[in-house]
Design a protein around this motif. Structure first.
Motif, PDB file in Angstrom:
ATOM      1  N   HIS A  22     -20.553   3.498 -19.136  1.00  0.00           N
ATOM      2  CA  HIS A  22     -22.086   3.494 -19.639  1.00  0.00           C
ATOM      3  C   HIS A  22     -22.491   2.304 -20.391  1.00  0.00           C
ATOM      4  O   HIS A  22     -23.808   2.150 -20.245  1.00  0.00           O
TER       5      HIS A  22
ATOM      6  N   HIS B 112     -23.476  -0.147 -18.104  1.00  0.00           N
ATOM      7  CA  HIS B 112     -24.856   0.106 -17.563  1.00  0.00           C
ATOM      8  C   HIS B 112     -26.298   0.309 -18.382  1.00  0.00           C
ATOM      9  O   HIS B 112     -27.129   0.871 -18.039  1.00  0.00           O
ATOM     10  N   ASP B 113     -25.800   0.094 -19.694  1.00  0.00           N
ATOM     11  CA  ASP B 113     -26.868   0.517 -20.753  1.00  0.00           C
ATOM     12  C   ASP B 113     -27.416   1.921 -20.599  1.00  0.00           C
ATOM     13  O   ASP B 113     -28.523   2.193 -20.906  1.00  0.00           O
ATOM     14  N   LYS B 114     -26.530   2.774 -20.391  1.00  0.00           N
ATOM     15  CA  LYS B 114     -26.860   4.269 -20.213  1.00  0.00           C
ATOM     16  C   LYS B 114     -26.232   4.844 -21.443  1.00  0.00           C
ATOM     17  O   LYS B 114     -25.057   4.467 -22.179  1.00  0.00           O
TER      18      LYS B 114
ATOM     19  N   LEU C 280     -27.054   3.330 -28.213  1.00  0.00           N
ATOM     20  CA  LEU C 280     -26.673   4.108 -27.082  1.00  0.00           C
ATOM     21  C   LEU C 280     -26.124   5.379 -27.023  1.00  0.00           C
ATOM     22  O   LEU C 280     -25.676   6.090 -26.401  1.00  0.00           O
TER      23      LEU C 280
ATOM     24  N   GLU D 106     -26.216  16.920 -17.509  1.00  0.00           N
ATOM     25  CA  GLU D 106     -27.555  16.927 -17.345  1.00  0.00           C
ATOM     26  C   GLU D 106     -28.155  18.113 -18.338  1.00  0.00           C
ATOM     27  O   GLU D 106     -27.651  19.099 -18.049  1.00  0.00           O
TER      28      GLU D 106
END
Ligand code: NAD
Ligand code: TYD
Length: 339
Positions: A197, A200-202, A266, A334
């Protein structure tokens, strides 16, 4: 000696196979794995051509094919890594955990009994002991108090091993290790998930307040410990394995972000895991004293090497982060933001 390694295409199993074929070139390894979502032939690249290594795809719950493998390769010992291993998945659906971890172990024990194998090592976990408060450590005498369906299935398997030893004299040994980190770990688990993460800059999803504590051990130290138990352990005994290296989840995540030069913004606190165990800590005095095992990896070095391994091995995880992983990730994360 011919060792059947069950579950050798997963994280720890593949590291064990790679370590063992080099450390014991005169022994043969027969790697038996069902190749579930967690089993990955990419974990075993470079091994197929070795003269002392074979791979067979099979389910440990199917006793008859496992018996044929034992006969065909004149197997003398068995180390069982095969399991469903992710706590979150055991909350979503416990049935598979009972099937593989309990029924599968029982099938392997039957095979070990029928063919009078010299050693049977069950790779278990510290999670069978339940959760600790702010002090104390699990010893081999700590009562079993598993809290998740995963932990309960592993504790059940441990009890079956001890029962087969007591009742039939089966030469079973059990190892109970703390959280492992290192190369080839499936990116559903904390450390690889957070590294990917961050790359991926998530958002990095931290359950609850992030202050749950785990004791982290490098996977190769775990492999060396299992090797010691297989070679020198006393049958019928349990051996705890730990790194004496407790970390709060939040601090591990910050360390990863800092190393990758990514911002702490983040971090995303999300709804806690159901029944989330607060703290694990392992007393591994017994294996140190009796078998002379000590961890060799310093965590500072191990975690940096691990971050570098995931950064360099994009092809390995790129193939994983597709299909099944995407649906799992959506189901798990989610709508979970902002606890
Ligand atoms: P993993 O999920 O990465 O790998 C499990 C392997 O078992 C996969 O290759 C999978 O295909 C195989 N498998 C699953 N069901 C099977 C079946 N029915 N028949 C044959 N193969 C099957 O798991 P891991 O993290 O490598 O853990 C290995 C073992 O170590 C497990 O028993 C786990 O409980 C134990 N353990 C893990 C940790 C950890 O931190 N990962 C710590 C302590 C103990
Ligand atoms: P995990 O790697 O699933 O191992 P275990 O639950 O078997 O110890 O999780 C390690 C810790 O990290 C645990 O306290 C749960 C936490 N965690 C998160 O905070 N966020 C996540 O996305 C994951 C997967 C775990």
């Amino acid at each position: 000696m011919t060792v059947l390694v069950a579950g050798g295409a997963g994280f720890i199993g593949s590291n064990f196979v790679r370590y063992y074929v080099q450390a014991h070139p005169l022994d043969t390894i027969v790697n038996v794995d069902k190749l579930t979502y967690a089993g990955n032939m990419d974990n075993l690249i470079g091994l197929a051509d070795l003269p002392n290594y074979r791979f067979v795809k099979a389910d440990i719950c199917d006793q008859s094919p496992i018996e044929s493998i034992v006969q065909e390769f004149s197997v003398t010992s068995l180390v069982n890594f095969a399991a469903e291993t992710h706590v979150d998945r055991s909350i979503l659906g416990p049935a598979e955990f009972i099937q593989t971890n309990v029924m599968g172990t029982q099938a392997l024990l039957e095979v070990a009994k029928k063919f009078s194998l010299h050693r049977y090592v069950q790779v278990s976990t510290d999670e069978v002991y339940g959760s600790l408060g702010t002090t104390g450590k699990f010893t081999e005498q700590t009562h079993l108090h598993p809290n998740s369906p995963y932990a309960a299935s592993k504790a059940s398997a441990d009890l079956l091993c001890l029962a087969y030893h007591h009742t039939f004299g089966l030469p079973a040994l059990i190892t109970r290790c703390s959280n492992n980190y290192g190369p080839y770990q499936f990116p559903e688990k904390l450390i690889p998930l957070m590294i990917l993460h961050a790359l991926h800059d998530k958002p990095l999803p931290i359950y609850g307040d992030g202050k749950n504590v785990r004791d982290w051990l490098h996977v190769l130290d775990h492999c060396r410990a299992i090797d010691a138990v297989l070679a020198k352990g006393k049958v019928g005994e349990v051996y705890n394995i730990g790194g004496n290296n407790e970390w709060q989840n939040i601090d591990i995540v910050k360390l990863i972000l800092n190393r990758l030069r990514k911002p702490e913004s983040l971090i995303s606190f999300v709804k806690d895991r159901l029944g989330h165990d607060r703290r694990y800590a392992i007393d591994s005095t017994k294996i140190q004293r009796e078998l002379g095992w000590v961890p060799q990896y310093d965590f500072d070095r191990g975690i940096v090497e691990t971050i570098e391994w995931y950064t360099a091995n994009q092809q390995w995880w790129g193939r994983i982060l597709t299909g099944e992983y995407q649906s799992y990730y959506k189901m798990m994360y989610e709508g979970r933001e902002n606890a």
